[in-house]
Each structure stands twice: as C-alpha cells, then as structure tokens.
Design a protein around this motif. Structure first.
Motif, PDB file in Angstrom:
ATOM      1  N   CYS A 100       0.755   6.970  -4.098  1.00  0.00           N
ATOM      2  CA  CYS A 100       0.392   5.551  -4.141  1.00  0.00           C
ATOM      3  C   CYS A 100      -0.973   5.326  -4.782  1.00  0.00           C
ATOM      4  O   CYS A 100      -1.802   6.238  -4.853  1.00  0.00           O
ATOM      5  CB  CYS A 100       0.395   4.969  -2.727  1.00  0.00           C
ATOM      6  SG  CYS A 100       1.934   5.239  -1.849  1.00  0.00           S
ATOM      7  N   ASP A 136       0.806  -1.220   0.000  1.00  0.00           N
ATOM      8  CA  ASP A 136       0.000   0.000   0.000  1.00  0.00           C
ATOM      9  C   ASP A 136       0.840   1.270   0.000  1.00  0.00           C
ATOM     10  O   ASP A 136       0.308   2.367  -0.157  1.00  0.00           O
ATOM     11  CB  ASP A 136      -0.943   0.021   1.203  1.00  0.00           C
ATOM     12  CG  ASP A 136      -2.120  -0.941   1.029  1.00  0.00           C
ATOM     13  OD1 ASP A 136      -2.297  -1.475  -0.091  1.00  0.00           O
ATOM     14  OD2 ASP A 136      -2.848  -1.165   2.013  1.00  0.00           O
ATOM     15  N   TYR A 137       2.148   1.132   0.192  1.00  0.00           N
ATOM     16  CA  TYR A 137       3.022   2.297   0.248  1.00  0.00           C
ATOM     17  C   TYR A 137       3.975   2.371  -0.941  1.00  0.00           C
ATOM     18  O   TYR A 137       4.897   3.181  -0.959  1.00  0.00           O
ATOM     19  CB  TYR A 137       3.830   2.285   1.552  1.00  0.00           C
ATOM     20  CG  TYR A 137       2.995   2.595   2.773  1.00  0.00           C
ATOM     21  CD1 TYR A 137       2.927   3.889   3.283  1.00  0.00           C
ATOM     22  CD2 TYR A 137       2.252   1.596   3.401  1.00  0.00           C
ATOM     23  CE1 TYR A 137       2.165   4.180   4.391  1.00  0.00           C
ATOM     24  CE2 TYR A 137       1.480   1.878   4.512  1.00  0.00           C
ATOM     25  CZ  TYR A 137       1.432   3.172   5.000  1.00  0.00           C
ATOM     26  OH  TYR A 137       0.660   3.457   6.095  1.00  0.00           O
ATOM     27  N   ARG A 138       3.762   1.540  -1.945  1.00  0.00           N
ATOM     28  CA  ARG A 138       4.637   1.565  -3.112  1.00  0.00           C
ATOM     29  C   ARG A 138       4.144   2.603  -4.120  1.00  0.00           C
ATOM     30  O   ARG A 138       2.949   2.719  -4.371  1.00  0.00           O
ATOM     31  CB  ARG A 138       4.711   0.175  -3.739  1.00  0.00           C
ATOM     32  CG  ARG A 138       5.404  -0.805  -2.811  1.00  0.00           C
ATOM     33  CD  ARG A 138       5.363  -2.227  -3.301  1.00  0.00           C
ATOM     34  NE  ARG A 138       5.824  -3.139  -2.242  1.00  0.00           N
ATOM     35  CZ  ARG A 138       5.744  -4.449  -2.305  1.00  0.00           C
ATOM     36  NH1 ARG A 138       5.227  -5.033  -3.391  1.00  0.00           N
ATOM     37  NH2 ARG A 138       6.168  -5.190  -1.303  1.00  0.00           N
ATOM     38  N   ALA A 139       5.071   3.293  -4.706  1.00  0.00           N
ATOM     39  CA  ALA A 139       4.726   4.469  -5.498  1.00  0.00           C
ATOM     40  C   ALA A 139       4.342   4.123  -6.928  1.00  0.00           C
ATOM     41  O   ALA A 139       4.945   3.249  -7.552  1.00  0.00           O
ATOM     42  CB  ALA A 139       5.901   5.438  -5.511  1.00  0.00           C
TER      43      ALA A 139
END
Length: 217
Positions: free
Chosen positions: A199, A180-183
């Motif tokens: 994100c 959920d925090y990957r760009a």
C-alpha cells in the motif's frame, strides 16, 4: 532464463533485448526492432521462441536461436507490461496498461481472446493445464475456440482476485478495502488461498481465505 536453462534474456532501457549464453556469459543476439524500452521478456517452454513487450504497444516474437523477428503483434492501445507463453508453446498472453489481457496464437499471430480487466496486470503466467492465466490480481479462464473472438466480463474470473477497492471471488465483489489498505502492487499465491497487498502507506499485508466456506455457502 530459457526453460532449458541455456539462454538468458535481458531488457535494458536502450530499446534492445540481449540474449546471452547462460554457461559462458557470451552475447548471442542483440534484438533491435523496438522503438521504446522493453518491460518484459519471456521464453516459450520449448525454448525456441522469445517474446518481448515494449512501451510501444506491440509484442514481438523472435526466434531464440537466430534472433530473427518472427511476429509483431499489434492490438493493444497502451504499453504492454508482461508476456507469458502457455506450457505447450501454442499460446502467448500479454497484459497491458489498456486494462486488457490478450491471448495470441503463436503460429498464426491471430488474437484468440481479449479479456477486459479491472486493473493493470503487471505479472502473468499460464498454469500447467493451459486453461488458466495466473496474474497478480487473480486467475483468468482461457477460452480456446477454433476461431478468434472477444470475450471477457466477470464470468471469466476464477477464484480470488483483486479489483480496485475490492477483493473478489469468481469475479464478484466480496471484501471492500478501506483507502489505506488498497494496493499499489498486489499478488495472489500459487495456491490461490492468500492475497498480498503493498500500500501507499508503506504497509504490506496478507489475507488468507478458505474457499471451502464459500463453496459450502
């Protein structure tokens, strides 16, 4: 804008680049050698050249005053997303969806360096020393040999960076990012001390780092 602020270049979806007089708004040139839409344009720092990056895997270099095509650079295997000149106008960097950054000699049109990247780079620029390329995923060291060569690998990465699910330091994985925090879009501050992520969840977050801790370690 050109660096002397006299010209403005625009890249519409009609496969052209238009160059305008920034003071009067009059159209100066329409550059018509592209076979696909143009994603990025950049003036050289002496304002004499204009580079354009279309979807057709090429980079084209134009005379900014006359609109004549000077060079067509053909080495990428996918769309080119961003171009930038070095501050001395001797080098041109291009970033492509083929996961490479290429550094070109603006006089000879030769590819001086090919740098593999872990992700597609959407923005790049040279620092004032012309020895580093600043990108939205981190800083890349530029090699300036007398002859062309293919370089790359983790050793070319400087400072903080972003590589898929990792925040890196000098090319080494340091901080793992949960899904959920990957760009889907990211950027590094000019100081290199902050990393920003946008994100798919709609979340935007910023992480600040102290490189002094890493140097001490």
């Amino acid at each position: 804008f050109s660096h002397d602020s006299k010209l403005l270049a625009s890249a519409p979806y009609d496969h052209t680049v238009k160059v305008w007089d920034a003071a009067t708004g009059s159209l100066q040139q329409t550059l018509e050698s592209h076979s696909d839409s143009v994603m990025s344009v950049a003036f050289s720092h002496d304002s004499k050249l204009l580079a354009s990056a279309p979807y057709d895997h090429t980079v084209k270099v134009w005379d900014a005053a006359t609109g004549s095509l000077q060079q067509t650079l053909e080495s990428h295997s996918d769309s080119v997303m961003s171009v930038a000149f070095s501050h001395d106008s001797k080098l041109l960097a291009s970033a492509s969806h083929d996961h490479t950054v290429k550094v070109w000699d603006t006089v000879t049109s030769s590819c001086r360096q090919t740098i593999p990247t872990d992700a597609s780079i959407s923005r790049l620029s040279f620092d004032s020393s012309n020895l580093n390329i600043l990108t939205n995923t981190g800083c890349i060291k530029v090699d300036r040999p007398e002859s062309s060569q293919e370089l790359g690998g983790k050793g070319d990465r400087q400072g903080w960076g972003i590589s898929r699910s990792w925040v890196t330091w000098n090319g080494q994985n340091l901080l793992w990012l949960p899904p959920d925090y990957r760009a889907i879009e990211s950027d590094i501050s000019q100081s290199g001390s902050r990393v920003a992520f946008g994100c798919h969840t709609g979340r935007v977050f910023i992480i600040g780092f102290s490189s002094a801790i890493l140097h001490a370690a």
